[in-house]
Every structure is written in structure tokens, then in C-alpha cells.
Write a protein that holds these residues in place. Structure first.
Motif, PDB file in Angstrom:
ATOM      1  N   GLY A 132       0.836  -1.185   0.000  1.00  0.00           N
ATOM      2  CA  GLY A 132       0.000   0.000   0.000  1.00  0.00           C
ATOM      3  C   GLY A 132       0.874   1.239   0.000  1.00  0.00           C
ATOM      4  N   LEU A 133       0.449   2.279  -0.700  1.00  0.00           N
ATOM      5  CA  LEU A 133       1.153   3.557  -0.628  1.00  0.00           C
ATOM      6  C   LEU A 133       0.756   4.319   0.631  1.00  0.00           C
ATOM      7  N   ASP A 134      -0.257   3.835   1.325  1.00  0.00           N
ATOM      8  CA  ASP A 134      -0.612   4.378   2.637  1.00  0.00           C
ATOM      9  C   ASP A 134      -0.787   3.224   3.601  1.00  0.00           C
ATOM     10  N   ALA A 135      -0.865   3.540   4.885  1.00  0.00           N
ATOM     11  CA  ALA A 135      -0.934   2.494   5.908  1.00  0.00           C
ATOM     12  C   ALA A 135      -2.328   1.901   6.056  1.00  0.00           C
ATOM     13  N   PHE A 136      -3.371   2.632   5.702  1.00  0.00           N
ATOM     14  CA  PHE A 136      -4.740   2.209   5.995  1.00  0.00           C
ATOM     15  C   PHE A 136      -5.103   0.892   5.310  1.00  0.00           C
ATOM     16  N   ILE A 137      -4.842   0.789   4.026  1.00  0.00           N
ATOM     17  CA  ILE A 137      -5.198  -0.425   3.298  1.00  0.00           C
ATOM     18  C   ILE A 137      -4.428  -1.620   3.844  1.00  0.00           C
ATOM     19  N   SER A 138      -3.200  -1.384   4.294  1.00  0.00           N
ATOM     20  CA  SER A 138      -2.371  -2.460   4.840  1.00  0.00           C
ATOM     21  C   SER A 138      -2.862  -2.911   6.209  1.00  0.00           C
ATOM     22  N   ILE A 139      -3.286  -1.955   7.026  1.00  0.00           N
ATOM     23  CA  ILE A 139      -3.802  -2.277   8.357  1.00  0.00           C
ATOM     24  C   ILE A 139      -5.089  -3.088   8.248  1.00  0.00           C
ATOM     25  N   TRP A 140      -5.996  -2.635   7.380  1.00  0.00           N
ATOM     26  CA  TRP A 140      -7.259  -3.349   7.232  1.00  0.00           C
ATOM     27  C   TRP A 140      -7.060  -4.709   6.588  1.00  0.00           C
ATOM     28  N   TYR A 141      -5.999  -4.857   5.796  1.00  0.00           N
ATOM     29  CA  TYR A 141      -5.748  -6.179   5.218  1.00  0.00           C
ATOM     30  C   TYR A 141      -5.407  -7.198   6.303  1.00  0.00           C
ATOM     31  N   VAL A 142      -4.780  -6.748   7.371  1.00  0.00           N
ATOM     32  CA  VAL A 142      -4.526  -7.647   8.501  1.00  0.00           C
ATOM     33  C   VAL A 142      -5.835  -8.220   9.018  1.00  0.00           C
ATOM     34  N   SER A 143      -6.885  -7.402   9.026  1.00  0.00           N
ATOM     35  CA  SER A 143      -8.192  -7.895   9.482  1.00  0.00           C
ATOM     36  C   SER A 143      -8.743  -8.944   8.516  1.00  0.00           C
ATOM     37  N   GLU A 144      -8.502  -8.777   7.213  1.00  0.00           N
ATOM     38  CA  GLU A 144      -8.922  -9.787   6.242  1.00  0.00           C
ATOM     39  C   GLU A 144      -8.225 -11.118   6.506  1.00  0.00           C
ATOM     40  N   GLN A 145      -6.920 -11.050   6.739  1.00  0.00           N
ATOM     41  CA  GLN A 145      -6.162 -12.261   7.031  1.00  0.00           C
ATOM     42  C   GLN A 145      -6.668 -12.927   8.307  1.00  0.00           C
ATOM     43  N   ALA A 146      -6.960 -12.106   9.308  1.00  0.00           N
ATOM     44  CA  ALA A 146      -7.442 -12.637  10.579  1.00  0.00           C
ATOM     45  C   ALA A 146      -8.765 -13.373  10.384  1.00  0.00           C
ATOM     46  N   PHE A 147      -9.656 -12.799   9.583  1.00  0.00           N
ATOM     47  CA  PHE A 147     -10.942 -13.436   9.361  1.00  0.00           C
ATOM     48  C   PHE A 147     -10.794 -14.738   8.575  1.00  0.00           C
ATOM     49  N   LEU A 148      -9.901 -14.758   7.569  1.00  0.00           N
ATOM     50  CA  LEU A 148      -9.656 -15.980   6.814  1.00  0.00           C
ATOM     51  C   LEU A 148      -9.050 -17.060   7.709  1.00  0.00           C
ATOM     52  N   GLY A 217      -9.857  -0.728   0.335  1.00  0.00           N
ATOM     53  CA  GLY A 217      -9.415  -1.437   1.530  1.00  0.00           C
ATOM     54  C   GLY A 217     -10.622  -1.950   2.289  1.00  0.00           C
ATOM     55  N   TYR A 218     -10.772  -3.263   2.342  1.00  0.00           N
ATOM     56  CA  TYR A 218     -11.960  -3.883   2.939  1.00  0.00           C
ATOM     57  C   TYR A 218     -11.786  -4.121   4.430  1.00  0.00           C
ATOM     58  N   HIS A 219     -12.906  -4.069   5.135  1.00  0.00           N
ATOM     59  CA  HIS A 219     -12.918  -4.326   6.573  1.00  0.00           C
ATOM     60  C   HIS A 219     -13.288  -5.787   6.821  1.00  0.00           C
ATOM     61  N   PHE A 220     -12.317  -6.621   7.080  1.00  0.00           N
ATOM     62  CA  PHE A 220     -12.490  -8.031   7.413  1.00  0.00           C
ATOM     63  C   PHE A 220     -12.931  -8.910   6.240  1.00  0.00           C
ATOM     64  N   ILE A 221     -13.938  -8.526   5.473  1.00  0.00           N
ATOM     65  CA  ILE A 221     -14.453  -9.389   4.419  1.00  0.00           C
ATOM     66  C   ILE A 221     -14.487  -8.621   3.104  1.00  0.00           C
ATOM     67  N   GLU A 230     -12.368   2.045   2.182  1.00  0.00           N
ATOM     68  CA  GLU A 230     -11.696   3.283   1.823  1.00  0.00           C
ATOM     69  C   GLU A 230     -10.863   3.053   0.557  1.00  0.00           C
ATOM     70  N   LEU A 231     -10.691   4.098  -0.233  1.00  0.00           N
ATOM     71  CA  LEU A 231      -9.895   3.996  -1.450  1.00  0.00           C
ATOM     72  C   LEU A 231      -8.436   4.304  -1.145  1.00  0.00           C
ATOM     73  N   SER A 232      -7.555   3.439  -1.615  1.00  0.00           N
ATOM     74  CA  SER A 232      -6.121   3.630  -1.462  1.00  0.00           C
ATOM     75  C   SER A 232      -5.436   3.354  -2.800  1.00  0.00           C
TER      76      SER A 232
END
Length: 284
Positions: A132-148, A217-221, A230-232
Motif C-alpha cells: 500500500g502507498l498508505d498504511a490504511f489499506i495495509s492495516i485493514w488487510y490484517v483484518s482480512e487475514q485474521a478473518f480468513l 481497503g476492505y474491513h475483514f471481508i 476506503e480507497l487507497s
């Protein structure tokens, strides 16, 4: 696929991890008037952590303090409505990145993962890594991984009842915001749209050269239009010789439980940076 960052083949111990279902929500929240989008947010130093200025200025999405967060229902933040919800942001992205052809040396890239330094310590399934060029999309991706991982653990739990499952799953989940700096200028191809047909997964040339494109950037799913997004800007680098292009300069623990508790809040209501423990750099 979970399209924001690279999937990883990782063997993890799950004995100490516990489960927690995603929070239920009645009506999907609508982002009313952007109450905070027009104000200047606190700097990193005001948020009680210290980051060098060259990292601090890259934390927020490219449109931050330039264009307000879209004042539309949550469902309109998704790809079907991008021409109305994100059109102005997409035009700004094209002006900022589409008219260039190289990411400068010294640029900051973010990668959310369940391991420290995934570029060095994991083998990607795809022929490239996502950043990600910003931190937000990367942080929320952690939530996607956690849910998977939660879904996988649920399957394992059905087979092996010795695996602990309980309400503390996300609280015990290991998620990290990895921060890299480019060691050289990296030429790239820019894709202007959000649609999947413009995604690196559907463009073979991204296997041999870096590519950049707008990404939600998706929240969990993924692809659930009742969840905020959010757009990143996403940046992909082919895996060959990638270690020579990047230097790991920071690793910070992500509080996945805090993300979970704020799943249904949009950008104006919750800043994903608040879920990152910037007090301790695990790369040092």
C-alpha cells in the motif's frame, strides 16, 4: 483471492488462538455528512508515538485533506458505484500517479501481514507482492487475514477439539504493519480504474514489472457492500530481486481486536492508525 495483499504459505501454531465471530449489525451504516473530513487531523507526534517525518507523511490515503470522504451510503462505496462515489478521488490519483512512470528511490511502502518482514520470510503464491502507498489499506488487510484464519481454525476445530476456540481470538491474533523503503527508483505501469479487469491478477505484464492501481481497503471481508471501505493506492512488485529493491525500516503490532470492534465505522468515524502500536518498532 484476498486481493489487497499477497497470500502467504505459512505454518503457524494455532493452539493459543481463540475464535470470535464478526460483530452483527442491523442496518448498514451510512456515512452521513463528513463531519471530520474537512479538519486537519492530529499528527503522529500528537497521537503519542514517534515516527520519522519521511514515514509520517505517507500514513494517510492520497486524498486525505484534499478531497472529503464520500458522503454516500456504505453500499455506494463499492465498485458498482465508483463513478459516483470515488470518481473525484480517482481523477486525483491519476493526476498524482498516472502521469508518472517511476516510484522514486526512498519511497515508503506498507504491507500488512501475520508475520514480520513477509518479503524475506514468506513465499508468495502470486508472482508479485502487494503493498500500500498508505498504511490504511495495509492495516485493514490484517483484518482480512485474521478473518480468513478464523474460518480455517473453525474448520480445524471441527476436526480437532483440542484446539482452543473462544472470544479472545482476535485479541490473541498476531498482525503486523511492515514498513519498507525503496532502495532504488522502480518503474511501473499505472491502471486507472478499480475494476478487477484492471487488477494485476488479470494483467500478465505485472509479473515482470511493477504495477500501480487504485484499490479499496476492505474491513475483514471482501466485497460485502454492507461494510465500510476506503480507497487507497496499491503497488505490486514482482518477487524476483525484490529483496534488493526494499529495506525493512519498521514493524508495528496491529491490535486486531480494535479493528474488529470498529468494523462498521467508516474513515470519518475511525482511523485504522489507532489500532497500530507505534510505541515499539519490532524491526529494531
Amino acid at each position: 483471492m484476498s486481493s489487497i495483499f499477497t497470500k502467504h504459505k505459512i505454518t503457524k501454531s494455532r493452539k493459543s488462538r481463540k475464535s470470535r465471530k464478526l460483530p452483527k449489525s442491523g442496518k448498514s451504516p451510512k456515512s452521513g455528512k463528513s463531519r471530520e473530513s474537512s479538519r486537519i487531523y492530529k499528527s503522529s507526534s500528537e497521537l503519542s508515538y514517534e515516527l520519522s517525518s519521511n514515514i509520517d507523511k505517507f500514513l494517510y490515503p492520497f486524498w486525505y485533506n484534499k478531497i472529503p470522504f464520500p458522503e454516500v451510503p456504505t453500499s455506494h462505496l463499492y465498485q458498482l458505484y465508483h463513478d459516483t462515489a470515488w470518481n473525484e478521488h480517482l481523477e486525483l490519483a491519476f493526476k498524482m500517479y498516472g502521469k508518472k512512470s517511476s516510484l522514486p528511490k526512498g519511497s515508503i511502502l506498507f504491507h500488512g501481514a501475520n508475520v514480520i518482514d513477509p518479503v524475506k520470510n514468506t513465499t508468495p503464491i502470486e508472482p508479485y507482492f502487494f503493498f500500500g502507498l498508505d498504511a490504511f489499506i495495509s492495516i485493514w488487510y490484517v483484518s482480512e487475514q485474521a478473518f480468513l484464519d478464523y474460518k480455517k481454525d473453525r474448520m480445524d476445530y471441527k476436526k480437532d477439539r483440542t484446539i482452543t476456540m473462544g472470544d479472545d481470538y482476535y485479541n490473541n491474533y498476531n498482525g503486523y504493519l511492515n514498513i519498507y523503503q525503496t532502495l532504488e527508483a522502480i518503474p511501473y505501469k499505472y491502471f486507472r480504474r478499480i475494476e478487477l479487469s484492471y487488477h494485476p491478477d488479470n494483467n500478465k505484464e505485472c509479473e515482470n514489472m511493477a504495477c500501480m492501481h487504485p484499490q479499496l481497503g476492505y474491513h475483514f471481508i471482501e466485497f460485502q457492500n454492507f461494510m465500510p471501505t476506503e480507497l487507497s493506492i496499491e503497488f505490486t512488485i514482482p518477487t524476483k530481486n525484490i529483496t534488493k529493491m526494499l529495506e525493512l525500516i519498521g514493524v508495528y503490532k496491529v491490535d486486531v481486536l480494535k479493528l474488529y470492534e470498529n468494523t462498521y465505522k467508516n474513515f470519518d468515524e475511525f482511523k485504522a492508525l489507532d489500532a497500530v502500536m507505534f510505541e515499539t518498532n519490532l524491526a529494531k
